[in-house]
Design a protein around this motif. Structure first.
Motif, short mmCIF file in Angstrom:
data_model
loop_
_atom_site.label_atom_id
_atom_site.label_comp_id
_atom_site.label_asym_id
_atom_site.label_seq_id
_atom_site.Cartn_x
_atom_site.Cartn_y
_atom_site.Cartn_z
N LEU A 209 0.83 -1.20 0.00
CA LEU A 209 0.00 0.00 0.00
C LEU A 209 0.86 1.25 0.00
CD1 LEU A 209 -2.85 -0.97 2.49
CD2 LEU A 209 -3.11 -0.48 0.06
N GLU A 210 1.93 1.25 0.79
CA GLU A 210 2.82 2.41 0.81
C GLU A 210 3.49 2.60 -0.55
OE1 GLU A 210 3.91 2.47 5.59
OE2 GLU A 210 5.32 1.58 4.18
N ALA A 211 3.82 1.50 -1.21
CA ALA A 211 4.39 1.59 -2.55
C ALA A 211 3.40 2.23 -3.52
CB ALA A 211 4.80 0.20 -3.04
N VAL A 212 2.14 1.83 -3.42
CA VAL A 212 1.11 2.40 -4.29
C VAL A 212 0.99 3.90 -4.07
CG1 VAL A 212 -1.37 2.48 -4.73
CG2 VAL A 212 -0.20 0.27 -4.57
N TRP A 213 0.85 4.29 -2.80
CA TRP A 213 0.61 5.70 -2.48
C TRP A 213 1.77 6.61 -2.90
CZ3 TRP A 213 -1.02 4.25 3.18
CH2 TRP A 213 -2.27 3.61 3.14
N ASN A 214 2.99 6.08 -2.87
CA ASN A 214 4.17 6.91 -3.14
C ASN A 214 4.71 6.77 -4.56
OD1 ASN A 214 4.61 8.17 -0.48
ND2 ASN A 214 4.87 6.06 0.20
N HIS A 215 4.06 5.95 -5.39
CA HIS A 215 4.53 5.74 -6.76
C HIS A 215 3.41 5.95 -7.77
CE1 HIS A 215 8.63 4.17 -5.87
NE2 HIS A 215 8.07 3.90 -4.71
N GLY A 216 2.55 6.92 -7.49
CA GLY A 216 1.53 7.28 -8.47
C GLY A 216 0.11 6.97 -8.10
N GLY A 217 -0.11 6.30 -6.97
CA GLY A 217 -1.47 5.94 -6.57
C GLY A 217 -1.94 6.65 -5.32
N ALA A 218 -1.48 7.87 -5.09
CA ALA A 218 -1.87 8.63 -3.89
C ALA A 218 -3.38 8.76 -3.83
CB ALA A 218 -1.22 10.01 -3.90
#
Length: 472
Positions: A209-218
């Protein structure tokens, strides 16, 4: 093997996963000057629910010096008037089994448990299932919710009603060895010099989830906001694929974390024995463990630092709720208010290693301004010395390990407060377990380099949010 204290004896599975090492029904954790003995878990529910005793049910008490149990003992020996005593019943130390066991008791209609210790994401499901009493439905007044960090208070809210109060919070932090590279932007971490929790359990869900939020999925897959198939296909999956690209170098810490299925304990061990350019993503409790590792100390200086991540991190923690079937709801609410009060929260932080739910523990308002610094934090020894009920507490004969000075407790608090500004809740859904299992299963395929059809990924994750099991 690194020199110094064996970290397998000092680390613990974190409350987010609540997985602790169990040996013959008991766990013994050694942390320098403190020895923690955990009581056997999964004590049978009481047969007579009319007995004058409150039962608090949750996972194994993994706090340092068993502070949760100690606080309940203080309730029993303190000025509680005519209110009943309480006991802590520990169910499985494994997160998924905790959820299943607590839910099974509630589904049966049993009045065995009065207070439930719930992982934050479970609160919505238990409330939606009719297992919890709304707190404003008990007694003549609603509980006082002033002083809590608002994001923590929101963990106990469902459908515009307060079903639980936050017991403790959690946020992801970044730890750096002396020569490690600090990320300047949200998408700069993790690189291949990071060690993280990438085993097949809730830790992988959190890291993904942190990867999503910080790599274009905020803003996606967080809170109550809906995430449609197009967003899952066009923003969520590409974010996971971007992180997967950083797992290609053989022998890199990030790839090793995934291949060997690191959980919290393995992550800390790898960080402690690794090179001076290593970084780590973990929860705040790791700071204390690492500060007591001789190999990470150079005289009075620690050979690592801690900081809030740039960008977003997962908001974790646990809540205290009242079972719909409790026959002692008013007394249970009084116990919850005691356990979430200022003094109890101070001890959970300084003595137990938990992130407090109240900002006042750090000398701050509930919504601290950016850059606010923590003040007035006292060590465990100072707290116990000042409290006549715990001055000679046999469970805490040496207070906190000497490495946790007021200055270090304050440094950690400042990192926590900064991270809270970017902390995001996991999806708020009564089907969270289904979502987590599906989402991390898809993330595992992507991280392993398998080709995952974008349409199938989007359909599977969307279905899981609605409670339908699916795979990629």
């Amino acid at each position: 093997m690194h020199s110094g204290l064996d970290l397998r004896g000092t680390t613990r599975r974190h409350p987010v996963t609540a997985a602790a090492c169990a040996v013959a029904g008991a766990v013994i954790a050694v942390a320098v000057a403190a020895v923690v003995v955990f009581q056997p878990f999964h004590r049978a529910p009481p047969d007579d629910c009319s007995a004058g005793e409150l039962t608090v049910a949750g996972g194994t008490d993994v706090s340092l010096n068993s502070q949760r149990r100690s606080l309940i003992e203080d309730w029993n020996g303190g000025d509680r008037g005519a209110r009943p005593k309480a006991r802590l019943t520990e169910v499985s130390p494994l997160s998924d089994q905790q959820h299943s066991q607590l839910k099974a008791v509630e589904e049966s209609g049993s009045c065995a448990y009065d207070v439930l210790i719930l992982d934050g994401p479970w609160t919505a499901g238990f409330a939606a299932g009719g297992f919890l009493r709304p707190l404003d439905d008990i007694g003549s007044r609603p509980p006082d919710t002033k002083g809590f960090f608002p994001k923590g208070l929101a963990m106990g809210s469902y459908d515009h009603r307060q079903y639980a109060l936050p017991f403790n919070l959690d946020v992801g932090l970044l730890y750096f060895r002396d020569k490690a590279k600090r990320p300047a932007t949200p998408d700069a971490w993790p690189d291949d010099r990071y060690t993280a929790q990438l085993g097949d359990y809730e830790g992988l869900t959190v890291n993904a989830l942190e990867a999503v939020w910080n790599h274009g999925g905020a803003g996606l897959l967080t809170g109550t906001a809906g995430t449609g198939r197009a967003e899952l296909r066009d923003r969520v999956q590409p974010a996971l694929e971007e992180v997967a690209k950083r797992m290609t170098r053989s022998g890199s810490p990030l790839l090793t974390s995934f291949q060997l299925g690191y959980q919290e304990q393995e992550t800390i061990e790898a960080f402690a024995r690794g090179g001076d350019d290593l970084a780590m993503r973990l929860w705040p409790y790791a700071y204390r463990n690492l500060a007591n590792e001789p190999g990470l100390r150079d005289g009075g200086r620690l050979r690592f630092t801690v900081a809030a991540p740039p960008g977003d991190t997962v908001l974790g923690g646990q809540t205290l709720a009242i079972s719909r079937h409790s026959r002692h709801a008013a007394d249970a609410l009084a116990l919850i208010e005691y356990l979430t009060g200022d003094e109890a929260q101070k001890r959970l932080y300084s003595c137990g290693g938990f992130v407090p739910a109240r900002a006042s523990v750090f000398g701050l308002p509930p919504e601290p301004p950016r850059g606010a610094a923590a003040t007035g934090i006292r060590t465990c020894s100072q707290l116990l010395k000042d409290d006549p009920r715990t001055r000679n507490d046999p469970d805490n004969p040496a207070g906190e390990p000497d490495a946790m000075t007021p200055e270090r407790l304050t440094t950690l608090a400042d990192a926590i407060v900064s991270a809270l500004a970017g902390a995001r809740p996991r999806p708020v859904t009564e089907h969270y377990d289904t979502f987590s299992t599906t989402f991390r299963g898809c993330a595992r395929k992507i991280f392993s380099g398998e080709a995952v059809d974008a349409g199938r990924f989007a359909a599977a994750v969307e279905a899981s949010l609605g409670g339908r099991a699916a795979t990629c």
